[in-house]
Scaffold this motif. Structure first.
Motif, PDB file in Angstrom:
ATOM      1  N   ILE A   1      68.593  29.363  65.433  1.00 53.77           N
ATOM      2  CA  ILE A   1      68.911  28.304  66.396  1.00 53.77           C
ATOM      3  C   ILE A   1      67.685  27.438  66.656  1.00 53.77           C
ATOM      4  N   ILE A   2      66.479  28.027  66.575  1.00 56.82           N
ATOM      5  CA  ILE A   2      65.250  27.233  66.731  1.00 56.82           C
ATOM      6  C   ILE A   2      65.157  26.196  65.618  1.00 56.82           C
ATOM      7  N   GLU A   3      65.458  26.601  64.378  1.00 59.67           N
ATOM      8  CA  GLU A   3      65.430  25.655  63.258  1.00 59.67           C
ATOM      9  C   GLU A   3      66.439  24.518  63.488  1.00 59.67           C
ATOM     10  N   ILE A   4      67.631  24.884  63.979  1.00 60.03           N
ATOM     11  CA  ILE A   4      68.669  23.877  64.219  1.00 60.03           C
ATOM     12  C   ILE A   4      68.232  22.921  65.328  1.00 60.03           C
TER      13      ILE A   4
ATOM     14  N   HIS B   1      73.162  31.771  60.571  1.00 58.20           N
ATOM     15  CA  HIS B   1      72.300  31.480  59.410  1.00 58.20           C
ATOM     16  C   HIS B   1      72.930  30.371  58.558  1.00 58.20           C
ATOM     17  N   ALA B   2      74.227  30.593  58.281  1.00 54.84           N
ATOM     18  CA  ALA B   2      74.927  29.648  57.411  1.00 54.84           C
ATOM     19  C   ALA B   2      74.998  28.261  58.057  1.00 54.84           C
ATOM     20  N   LEU B   3      75.253  28.209  59.356  1.00 52.67           N
ATOM     21  CA  LEU B   3      75.317  26.922  60.051  1.00 52.67           C
ATOM     22  C   LEU B   3      73.980  26.197  60.004  1.00 52.67           C
ATOM     23  N   GLU B   4      72.891  26.949  60.080  1.00 54.42           N
ATOM     24  CA  GLU B   4      71.564  26.317  59.968  1.00 54.42           C
ATOM     25  C   GLU B   4      71.429  25.559  58.643  1.00 54.42           C
ATOM     26  N   LYS B   5      71.845  26.212  57.540  1.00 53.42           N
ATOM     27  CA  LYS B   5      71.726  25.553  56.233  1.00 53.42           C
ATOM     28  C   LYS B   5      72.747  24.418  56.092  1.00 53.42           C
ATOM     29  N   LEU B   6      73.911  24.555  56.754  1.00 53.47           N
ATOM     30  CA  LEU B   6      74.892  23.465  56.709  1.00 53.47           C
ATOM     31  C   LEU B   6      74.367  22.233  57.444  1.00 53.47           C
TER      32      LEU B   6
ATOM     33  N   GLN C   1      78.162  18.221  64.315  1.00 56.17           N
ATOM     34  CA  GLN C   1      79.278  19.130  64.608  1.00 56.17           C
ATOM     35  C   GLN C   1      78.881  20.582  64.327  1.00 56.17           C
ATOM     36  N   PHE C   2      78.227  20.818  63.174  1.00 50.42           N
ATOM     37  CA  PHE C   2      77.786  22.177  62.843  1.00 50.42           C
ATOM     38  C   PHE C   2      76.747  22.665  63.845  1.00 50.42           C
ATOM     39  N   ALA C   3      75.858  21.771  64.299  1.00 47.50           N
ATOM     40  CA  ALA C   3      74.834  22.157  65.275  1.00 47.50           C
ATOM     41  C   ALA C   3      75.473  22.578  66.588  1.00 47.50           C
ATOM     42  N   GLU C   4      76.487  21.845  67.042  1.00 45.31           N
ATOM     43  CA  GLU C   4      77.167  22.189  68.285  1.00 45.31           C
ATOM     44  C   GLU C   4      77.893  23.535  68.159  1.00 45.31           C
ATOM     45  N   GLU C   5      78.478  23.783  66.985  1.00 45.82           N
ATOM     46  CA  GLU C   5      79.153  25.055  66.771  1.00 45.82           C
ATOM     47  C   GLU C   5      78.148  26.206  66.778  1.00 45.82           C
ATOM     48  N   ALA C   6      76.984  25.972  66.181  1.00 40.35           N
ATOM     49  CA  ALA C   6      75.939  27.005  66.185  1.00 40.35           C
ATOM     50  C   ALA C   6      75.481  27.305  67.604  1.00 40.35           C
TER      51      ALA C   6
END
Length: 633
Positions: free
Chosen positions: A285-288, A247-252, A267-272
């Motif tokens: 993950i769909i949002e990302i 969740h947090a990575l999506e907002k980041l 980078q945050f997307a790859e980590e998610a």
């Protein structure tokens, strides 16, 4: 490219309760839960059982395992007159059903808890029940009504200065105010929730509330001073709850895209993506994936945009399948709940009977009843046991029958999904392709106009197909009740002829209505209109320009026979034998129109619900006639 703030995100963050998987939750509370369960199983009194059971479901509330203990806790609380624990467990069981997407079932439990709490003047449980009802109205986009429930709940919590209840109340009220465009008020109430949770020292809830505030600020276009709170929830999630970490990575990702920090967002997307492989969270993950697809598409990076588009489509299919699975599981739980309640009553009756037998036996030994009386009582008890065994066997057969029915519904569901995948997807893909060509200026006006009739016909066909699928699905899943009324049959047929003359099925055929204008019938008007429209559509599908299609009526002593005849291509005896069966049977029309056969199956079911019969006559090259009967009123 920054997307607009999604209201559904508030729903997921604030109300999607099972954010802690039972695996990680059990690691934290497993020993305590085991101890409570052992003590409950060995408890002597109902009072002790109720207290232990209520504590147990509180500890394992986020787990599916809690569901089977709630009914017993509610029953014991009602038996002992402990209305606070009865309302509390009703509210918690409602949360479980809400998370299974059985919102109406959850609402009934919340309202039952509210009535009990109001009768016993318990402001805390009244407040929690109102909070929960407000959440359901928020799900339904009834924001004004939702806010009213939250305001009333707040008044009850303030009456007794219940800080914990107020924290939940303000956390729930904040997104409602945001949905109503009252961002300033939304920010004020979420800050109140944060202040309470700071005072109480509830670290996990404090992190969530601060994160929710950051999400609210981002929705208002304020990106300063929000990253720290999002990162705090992310670090907490990495250790305890990877769902929240995603969740947090999506907002980041969203924050860094909005502030132009593209490399950090990637980078945050790859980590998610990596975390998603360990602990799937399709919603975030769909949002990302959507954000990354738009980023690479806007930058002209075709390879990466295609890669993320493929990941996005795959994840949407997984999410769709998971929701269907949860929905069917919810239906099964709902059915089993009624069966469990019935079997529980049966078990109580049998236990009562066993105690009665013990008392009788003891009395016989003590008072030296005659052998005749003892045998008579034993014989009656034996007959009663045989009767109970027979009833239990009938219950078992009934459950097996319901399991077979559920399996049948699953098979029909698979057929429906197959239809949706093959017959609805193609025209929508064509429309999407045309839109893309228009956007890219690759389609001339003349080419665009040449595609319109084809798209119009395909979308028209799909409109009829969707209507049939929705009605048929409702009939299969919940059953349909006939609502009989008296109406003019000629006018009903005339309206449908007029409607279909302007549809994609019309190929300059001659449509004639020979129903007498004075005929009044008693039937379900909506169902009969669907039957007439399906039969006319079927006739138009298999006829060409200037072919005649007629609707006529014959009157018998006790019923009318309505017929829809055409001069189309007709069908073979083998084709006739497959109509109105259990399988979907169809052939291509004169303009290669596709079908599913669902319309005829639905028509058969609706005619039978109106106390009639339906059949067909046809010869190759000589057209077809479909007939159905309607009883006279």
């Amino acid at each position: 490219m920054l997307k607009s703030y999604p209201l559904s995100f508030f729903l997921f963050i604030l109300f999607f309760t099972p954010t802690i998987s039972f695996g990680s939750y059990f690691e934290e509370f497993g020993t305590k839960a085991d101890s409570l369960l052992y003590r409950y199983q060995n408890a002597d009194s109902d009072r002790e059982k109720l207290d232990l059971l209520s504590e147990l479901v509180k500890v394992i509330h986020y787990s599916d395992s809690a569901q089977k203990y709630y009914p017993e806790a509610i029953r014991l609380a009602n038996k002992l007159g402990d209305h606070e624990l009865e309302a509390q467990n009703l509210n918690r069981l409602g949360v479980y059903y809400r998370n299974m997407n059985l919102q109406e079932e959850a609402l009934k439990l919340y309202e039952e808890a509210l009535v009990i709490s109001q009768k016993n003047n318990n402001p805390v449980q009244i407040g929690h029940s109102l909070n929960n009802i407000g959440q359901i109205y928020f799900y339904k986009d009834l924001f004004e009504e939702s806010l009213e429930y939250y305001k009333t709940a707040e008044a009850n919590f303030l009456k007794v200065d219940n800080k914990e209840g107020l924290a939940y109340n303000y956390t729930g009220m904040s997104p409602v105010l945001g949905a109503l465009g009252k961002n300033k008020e939304a920010l004020e109430v979420i800050n109140k929730a944060i202040a309470i949770r700071q005072e109480q020292g509830n670290e996990r809830q404090l992190l969530v509330s601060k994160f929710n505030r950051s999400v609210l600020l981002m929705s208002m276009g304020e990106y300063n001073n929000v990253e720290e709170d999002i990162l705090n929830l992310y670090h907490y999630g990495i250790t305890y709850d990877k769902i929240r970490a995603i969740h947090a990575l999506e907002k980041l990702v969203e924050l860094n895209l909005a502030t132009g920090k593209i490399s950090q967002a990637v980078q945050f997307a790859e980590e998610a993506k990596a975390l998603h492989g360990q602990r799937p969270n399709s919603e975030s993950i769909i949002e990302i994936y959507e954000m990354m697809y738009e980023l690479y598409f806007d930058r002209g990076n075709t390879a990466e945009s295609k890669n993320y588009l493929a990941l996005l489509e795959e994840e949407k299919e997984i999410l769709s399948a998971e929701r269907i699975k949860n929905y069917l599981a919810g239906l099964t739980i709902k059915k089993q709940k009624d069966e469990i309640a019935a079997l529980s009553r049966e078990n109580e009756l049998m236990q009562s009977n066993q105690k009665f037998k013990m008392y009788i036996t003891f009395a016989l030994l003590m008072l030296a009843f005659s052998l005749f009386v003892a045998l008579s009582i034993y014989y009656r008890s034996y007959k009663k046991e045989i009767f109970n065994i027979r009833r239990l066997k009938e219950k078992q057969l009934k459950i097996e029958s319901q399991a077979a029915e559920l399996n049948r519904l699953n098979i029909e569901k698979d057929k429906i999904f197959s239809i949706l995948a093959h017959d609805l997807k193609a025209p929508l893909d064509s429309l999407w392709g045309m839109v893309k060509l228009i956007n890219e200026d690759n389609l001339s006006q003349e080419e665009f106009e040449s595609y319109l009739p084809i798209l119009s016909q395909n979308l028209g066909n799909n409109s009829m197909l969707l209507e049939n699928i929705l009605i048929w699905s409702r009939s299969q899943m919940r059953g349909m009740n006939s609502q009989f009324s008296t109406f003019n049959l000629y006018q009903l047929v005339e309206q449908n002829i007029s409607f279909l003359s302007g549809s994609g099925y019309y190929k300059d055929q001659i449509l004639e209505n020979y129903i007498p204008k004075s005929i009044e019938i008693e039937a379900d008007k909506t169902m009969l209109e669907i039957v007439i429209r399906n039969l006319l559509t079927n006739a138009m599908k298999f006829t060409s320009a200037h072919d005649k299609i007629t609707v006529a009526l014959e009157e018998e002593d006790r019923f009318y026979t309505v017929s829809v005849s055409d001069q189309g291509i007709g069908m073979t005896e083998a084709g006739l034998s497959k109509l109105f069966g259990h399988d979907f049977y169809t052939t291509s029309g004169t303009h290669h129109e596709k079908g599913t056969g669902l319309g005829l199956l639905l028509s058969k079911e609706l005619v039978e619900k109106n106390r009639g019969e339906i059949w067909a006559k046809s010869q190759i090259g000589s057209g077809s006639t479909f007939c159905f009967t309607l009883p006279k009123s």
